[in-house]
Design a protein around this motif. Structure first.
Motif, PDB file in Angstrom:
ATOM      1  N   HIS A 170     -29.037  55.137  -5.342  1.00  0.00           N
ATOM      2  CA  HIS A 170     -29.257  53.724  -5.060  1.00  0.00           C
ATOM      3  C   HIS A 170     -29.825  53.063  -6.304  1.00  0.00           C
ATOM      4  N   ASP A 171     -29.044  52.173  -6.901  1.00  0.00           N
ATOM      5  CA  ASP A 171     -29.478  51.451  -8.092  1.00  0.00           C
ATOM      6  C   ASP A 171     -29.764  50.002  -7.693  1.00  0.00           C
ATOM      7  N   VAL A 172     -31.013  49.760  -7.320  1.00  0.00           N
ATOM      8  CA  VAL A 172     -31.389  48.428  -6.832  1.00  0.00           C
ATOM      9  C   VAL A 172     -31.196  47.379  -7.929  1.00  0.00           C
ATOM     10  N   GLU A 173     -31.656  47.709  -9.134  1.00  0.00           N
ATOM     11  CA  GLU A 173     -31.554  46.721 -10.218  1.00  0.00           C
ATOM     12  C   GLU A 173     -30.096  46.431 -10.553  1.00  0.00           C
ATOM     13  N   GLY A 174     -29.288  47.469 -10.492  1.00  0.00           N
ATOM     14  CA  GLY A 174     -27.865  47.276 -10.754  1.00  0.00           C
ATOM     15  C   GLY A 174     -27.239  46.345  -9.728  1.00  0.00           C
ATOM     16  N   ALA A 175     -27.592  46.540  -8.462  1.00  0.00           N
ATOM     17  CA  ALA A 175     -27.043  45.691  -7.398  1.00  0.00           C
ATOM     18  C   ALA A 175     -27.527  44.256  -7.571  1.00  0.00           C
ATOM     19  N   ARG A 176     -28.802  44.101  -7.875  1.00  0.00           N
ATOM     20  CA  ARG A 176     -29.341  42.737  -8.061  1.00  0.00           C
ATOM     21  C   ARG A 176     -28.637  42.035  -9.209  1.00  0.00           C
ATOM     22  N   ALA A 177     -28.466  42.760 -10.306  1.00  0.00           N
ATOM     23  CA  ALA A 177     -27.823  42.158 -11.480  1.00  0.00           C
ATOM     24  C   ALA A 177     -26.380  41.765 -11.166  1.00  0.00           C
ATOM     25  N   ALA A 178     -25.693  42.623 -10.415  1.00  0.00           N
ATOM     26  CA  ALA A 178     -24.280  42.348 -10.115  1.00  0.00           C
ATOM     27  C   ALA A 178     -24.124  41.112  -9.238  1.00  0.00           C
ATOM     28  N   MET A 179     -25.116  40.872  -8.363  1.00  0.00           N
ATOM     29  CA  MET A 179     -24.970  39.751  -7.420  1.00  0.00           C
ATOM     30  C   MET A 179     -25.724  38.499  -7.869  1.00  0.00           C
ATOM     31  N   ALA A 180     -26.483  38.620  -8.958  1.00  0.00           N
ATOM     32  CA  ALA A 180     -27.339  37.499  -9.368  1.00  0.00           C
ATOM     33  C   ALA A 180     -26.540  36.228  -9.651  1.00  0.00           C
ATOM     34  N   GLY A 181     -25.339  36.399 -10.146  1.00  0.00           N
ATOM     35  CA  GLY A 181     -24.545  35.230 -10.507  1.00  0.00           C
ATOM     36  C   GLY A 181     -23.751  34.634  -9.354  1.00  0.00           C
ATOM     37  N   TRP A 182     -23.868  35.178  -8.171  1.00  0.00           N
ATOM     38  CA  TRP A 182     -23.097  34.657  -7.034  1.00  0.00           C
ATOM     39  C   TRP A 182     -23.797  33.404  -6.504  1.00  0.00           C
TER      40      TRP A 182
END
Ligand code: SF4
Length: 484
Positions: free
Chosen positions: A266-278
């Motif tokens: 589980h890469d929380v920071e990765g998920a946050r970064a991927a969705m930050a621009g939505w």
């Protein structure tokens, strides 16, 4: 069937009760029947050989038609040789005293296993004294577009397989003898293998596999995209026995690590970064569609996925959620109403999020192409589509997913309460069945209402589940939350 597996033939004759129920058989039969009927209407002077009162009568009728020098197409010509009876979908006079033979299929191309079927028919027809000059699979032409109601001229294309069938015809007599010997003997001792799934999944798989020793709990086949093949070739079937240093593919290594350790990746920071621009408002969107082999809507192709339903959860930056939905069960072409509902219900700004979103994007663009007056809004909507699937794939893996990131595989590992077990409609296939049932004239208002309710519950669950999934992907595992 004999060529796929002698044991399957034997079981289908002597132990039919061991066959598993095939959920899709009825729908496939209905499609085949519809396609066959359309193929007949395209040859209006054709003569149908009825199987009434029995096949013996059909044999007599066919023989009479052939002996009387009929110069018209024959449907379901019934012929027999050496105890093998065949019904040929279409025989057409070739204009030179022979016949063109065609087997009608609902597929969009001829397949390898069709050659064997055609060879059997060719062998019987020739030995029954029918001069066959060409033999083809008459399949659906995927480039066909319905331009006028009921006008299916051009729906089919013939792929001639005479040359491929010829070498098989010579051996057909021996194959029939071998099949007959198999049926007369004891149950064949055929070991299960790759042939159990090709060209068709075998209905006796449960029976045959029950007799095998249990395999490893985590077989190498859970490595996605065929990653287990190289290990099986080396005789390694247990994923736990694979040397992690030999896994060069990062996803395979991740699956291996999570499986061996039992720890979730589980890469929380990765998920946050991927969705930050939505951008907000975010619209979580899911379509239900149906594709008919025989297109019913003007301007559509065979098997084109026509949307009849969507669910949209609109999420604002402050966490507010509004649910919107569209469903058409009145049997009319749902596309215009669906396109208008999309334009009305999906905000004109913000991200539009799907799971495996190329599907949603494709449907929106098809609607844009079909309705020029809505094209600007729909094209702009399609340009705002983003995908939750690759974000999930890159940032979450639980070994219980067993190598799959389909939303149905992921949800039980991250949001178990979002299960589908209690729903009447549980997946895309059953949604299509519900839709097909609801639009037929004989469906009662009560039943249609029940199907309407079940479809809304299912599609709504899909978009609700996406929101919960996205929120949990962005939360550390020791933080509760993510509900909507
Ligand atoms: S499951 Fe496999 S081995 Fe068993 S009958 Fe079917 S094809 Fe043959």
């Amino acid at each position: 069937m004999f060529e796929q597996c002698p044991k399957r033939l034997w079981l289908s004759v002597h132990r039919r009760e061991l066959a598993e129920h095939d959920d899709g058989a009825e729908a496939r039969f209905a499609t085949g029947h519809e396609v066959g009927a359309i193929a007949c209407t395209l040859l209006p002077n054709g003569v149908m050989v009825e199987a009434e009162p029995d096949l013996a009568a059909a044999l007599v009728t066919t023989r009479a038609l052939l002996d009387n020098g009929l110069a018209q197409p024959i449907f379901e010509a019934t012929l027999q040789h050496d105890g093998v009876l065949v019904r040929i979908d279409v025989l057409e006079p070739d204009g030179a005293g022979g016949w063109h033979m065609a087997e009608v299929k609902s597929s969009t191309k001829a397949k390898d296993y069709h050659v064997g079927d055609l060879a059997t028919q060719l062998w019987v027809a020739r030995n029954a004294g029918v001069p066959i000059s060409s033999a083809a699979i008459r399949h659906v032409d995927s480039s066909f577009v319905l331009e006028r109601d009921g006008d299916y001229d051009g729906l089919f294309a013939d792929t001639d397989l005479m040359a491929q069938a010829e070498p098989i015809v010579a051996g057909r007599g021996d194959a029939v003898a071998a099949a007959r010997a198999t049926l007369a003997g004891a149950e064949p001792d055929t070991a299960p293998g790759a042939h159990c799934d090709a060209p068709f999944p075998c209905e006796f798989a449960g029976y045959c596999h029950a007799a095998l020793p249990a395999g490893p709990e985590w077989p190498v086949s859970v490595l996605p995209h065929g990653g287990g093949k190289r290990w099986i070739e080396q005789g390694i079937v247990d994923l736990l026995a694979v040397d992690p240093a030999a896994l060069s593919n990062a996803v395979h290594a991740r699956v291996h690590r999570a499986t061996v350790s039992g720890e979730v990746y589980h890469d929380v920071e990765g998920a946050r970064a991927a969705m930050a621009g939505w951008a907000f408002p975010r619209t979580w969107l899911d379509f239900e569609t149906i594709g008919f082999a025989v297109p019913r809507r003007i301007g559509t192709r065979p098997y084109q996925q026509v949307p009849f339903q969507f669910s949209a959860h609109v999420e604002t930056a402050d966490g507010g959620i509004m649910h919107r939905e569209f469903l058409s069960l009145d049997g009319s072409d749902p596309r215009r109403a669906c396109a208008e509902a999309l334009v009305e219900m999906v905000p004109p700004t913000g991200a539009v999020i799907g799971y495996n979103a190329s599907f949603e994007k494709g449907r929106i663009l098809e609607l844009a192409a079909a309705f020029p007056d809505l094209a600007d809004a729909l094209t702009a909507m399609a340009a705002r589509v983003v995908d939750l699937l690759p974000v999930t794939r890159a940032n979450w893996y639980h070994r219980d997913q067993r190598g799959s990131w389909s939303i149905k595989a992921v949800l039980p590992t991250i949001a178990a309460e979002m299960d589908y077990a209690s729903l009447e409609v549980k997946d895309g296939g059953s949604a299509q069945e519900a839709y097909a049932e609801a639009i037929v004239a004989g469906c009662t208002p009560e039943r249609r209402l029940a199907l309407d309710t079940a479809l809304r519950a299912y599609c709504g669950r899909d978009t609700e589940a996406m929101i919960v999934l996205a929120r949990r992907l962005q939360l550390h595992d020791d933080v509760c939350g993510g509900e909507i």
